[in-house]
Structure formats: C-alpha cells, structure tokens
Design an enzyme around this catalytic site. Structure first.
Site, short mmCIF file in Angstrom:
data_model
loop_
_atom_site.label_atom_id
_atom_site.label_comp_id
_atom_site.label_asym_id
_atom_site.label_seq_id
_atom_site.Cartn_x
_atom_site.Cartn_y
_atom_site.Cartn_z
N ASP A 98 0.89 -1.28 0.11
CA ASP A 98 0.08 -0.21 -0.07
C ASP A 98 0.96 1.14 0.15
O ASP A 98 2.22 1.15 0.01
CB ASP A 98 -0.77 0.09 1.12
CG ASP A 98 -1.77 -1.18 1.33
OD1 ASP A 98 -2.18 -1.76 0.17
OD2 ASP A 98 -2.00 -1.61 2.48
N TYR B 247 6.78 -9.37 7.05
CA TYR B 247 6.84 -7.96 7.07
C TYR B 247 7.39 -7.60 8.60
O TYR B 247 7.36 -8.23 9.54
CB TYR B 247 5.44 -7.46 7.17
CG TYR B 247 4.66 -7.40 5.77
CD1 TYR B 247 4.81 -6.29 5.25
CD2 TYR B 247 3.96 -8.38 5.42
CE1 TYR B 247 4.05 -5.94 4.21
CE2 TYR B 247 3.45 -8.58 3.84
CZ TYR B 247 3.51 -7.14 3.35
OH TYR B 247 2.85 -7.13 2.16
#
Length: 267
Positions: free
Chosen positions: A52, A110
C-alpha cells in the site's frame, strides 16, 4: 521466451502503493517504465505482493517474460539507470517457467519499526512508526499469542480487500524492544489488505493499556472489523522477504538496507 525474476527495494513514502494506476505514481509504473526504457520494448511484471501507499519494500520480487538475452548484471544496472533514487533492482535471475512471483511463494514476512519516544524525530519520518507513550511489551506478546495459527482474520482486513478468503496461516509474531524502538516481525503464508497495520493497531492498543491481552482473542473470533482498533500508520512497515521453495534459489534480500533490518539477522 525467458522468465526473469528481479529483487526490488523501494521507499514506499514516495509512491501511491505498488499497483499500477492511471496517474502513474506507483512502484509498478516506475519499474515498468524503466524496463521499457532499457529493453526498448514493453515488459509486464508480476509481483509477489502488492504493498500500500507508504509501505516500503526490502525484499519484493517480480517476474516477467522476455525474448531478450541479457546478462543478469545487465538487467540490474540497465534498469537502475532509468529508475529514480527511491527504487532499485537488487538482483536479477533467469527462472524456469514453473516459477511465479506470486503463486510460487509460500510465505511473506513483514517488519514494523516503531519509535517510542515523547517527541517524534524528523529523521525517522516515513521510516518508522511513532508513538509518544511507553508500551507494555509483555502484554503485547501475550496478546499476539492467540493470533498464531490458521484463523479467519476478517476482523483485520480492510473493506477494500480482494482476497478470496479471510483465512490465513500466521506462523510467527516476534516483538523485540531495542533502545527507543520496538521491532515487530510478522510471518504468514499470505496477508489480507491492511492486515499487518490492523494487527499493529490492536497490539499498540493493548501495549498502551487500553485493553487487556485477552481482548485481542475476542476481536479475532468476533470477525468484526468494527471491534478492532484503528488501522496503524504505514510509515514503519516493510515487506521484508518472500519465501520460495529452495529449488528456485531465490536470492535473500540485502541485509542492513535499513538499520533495524539487522535486528532479525540472528533468527
């Protein structure tokens, strides 16, 4: 026709996410423009995971098919010559046709770097998240334990999520304090849209004492996004690594690309 895989790093603050958009201010648009300039022909990339706006890439992977014959270092240096300073190809490697940047991947990792200090630091703008109040690391670890395993993560997906199923397998959540930082690592087979940022919002809420650790289990099993904490800022979030079967011999991301990436090199 040859299939080429590339390892990509980028500063997500400079882009409106990965996926191509009409205005062209995305990582995919910049990469494909640079490839077109270098190869003198359009090349369409397939990415391991779309990130994103504001989310950084340390270990992003793409592939494309081409009839061109170029050395590996040529793909790296040639493409980088046409990329802005906020994006760089780290490696290039010919792959068998069976390789697919997205579907061959069996896990994603992540990192989230959170700066905990009464005053924000301009030097960390977009590089790390920030919170001005101390956090209870033990409470966050206790809360995170309920998330490990295969679950319906509907409570942590965005309304724009296009995943066919909310069921994902979360293998690991590590939380490590280091000086004025708290580092988080999330490893799963795949993630929903905004899933890591929504998990971060809930963990921080527990760390601040707004909810007990058991609350996160209630949110998980309630499967209601409205019961969870707000989505946390993207600034400190990094797609660190994409896992593939060893047969493909995908190179590991470059260690030390950001100072806190070395926090996890011993595990």
């Amino acid at each position: 026709m040859t299939r080429i895989a590339l390892g990509i790093q980028y500063d997500g603050a400079a882009f409106c996410g990965w996926q191509s958009q009409p205005h062209g201010k995305t990582v995919q648009d910049e990469l494909e423009r640079a490839l077109r300039e270098f190869a003198l022909t359009p090349l369409q990339t397939v990415v391991a995971g779309r990130t994103d706006t504001g989310v950084h890439g340390l270990g992003q992977v793409v592939h494309f098919d081409t009839e061109l014959d170029r050395a590996e270092f040529s793909w790296v240096r040639g493409t980088n010559a046409f990329l802005p300073s906020t994006v760089a190809v780290q490696w290039a490697k010919p792959m068998p046709d069976a390789f697919h940047a997205r579907f061959s991947a069996f896990e994603r990792t992540y990192y989230y770097a959170l700066y905990v200090h009464p005053v924000r630091s301009p030097m960390l703008a977009s590089r790390a998240g920030w919170i001005h109040t101390p956090l209870d690391v033990d409470a966050m670890r206790e809360a995170a334990a309920c998330l490990i395993g295969e679950h319906d993560f509907s409570a942590f997906r965005s309304s724009e999520c296009q995943s066919k199923t909310p069921v994902k397998h979360l293998y690991q959540i590590d939380i490590r304090p280091q000086g004025d930082f708290i580092h988080f690592r999330f490893r799963a087979n795949a993630f929903l849209h905004h899933m890591v940022r929504n998990l971060m919002g809930c963990l921080v809420a527990v760390g601040r004492g707004r909810y007990p650790a058991a609350w996160l289990s209630e949110v998980l099993h309630g499967r209601d996004r409205n019961r969870a904490a707000p989505t946390f800022m993207p600034d400190g979030l990094y797609l660190a690594q994409v896992g593939y079967p060893e047969t493909f011999a995908v190179p590991a991301p470059q260690a030390g690309s950001v100072p806190w990436s070395t926090v996890w090199t011993d595990s």
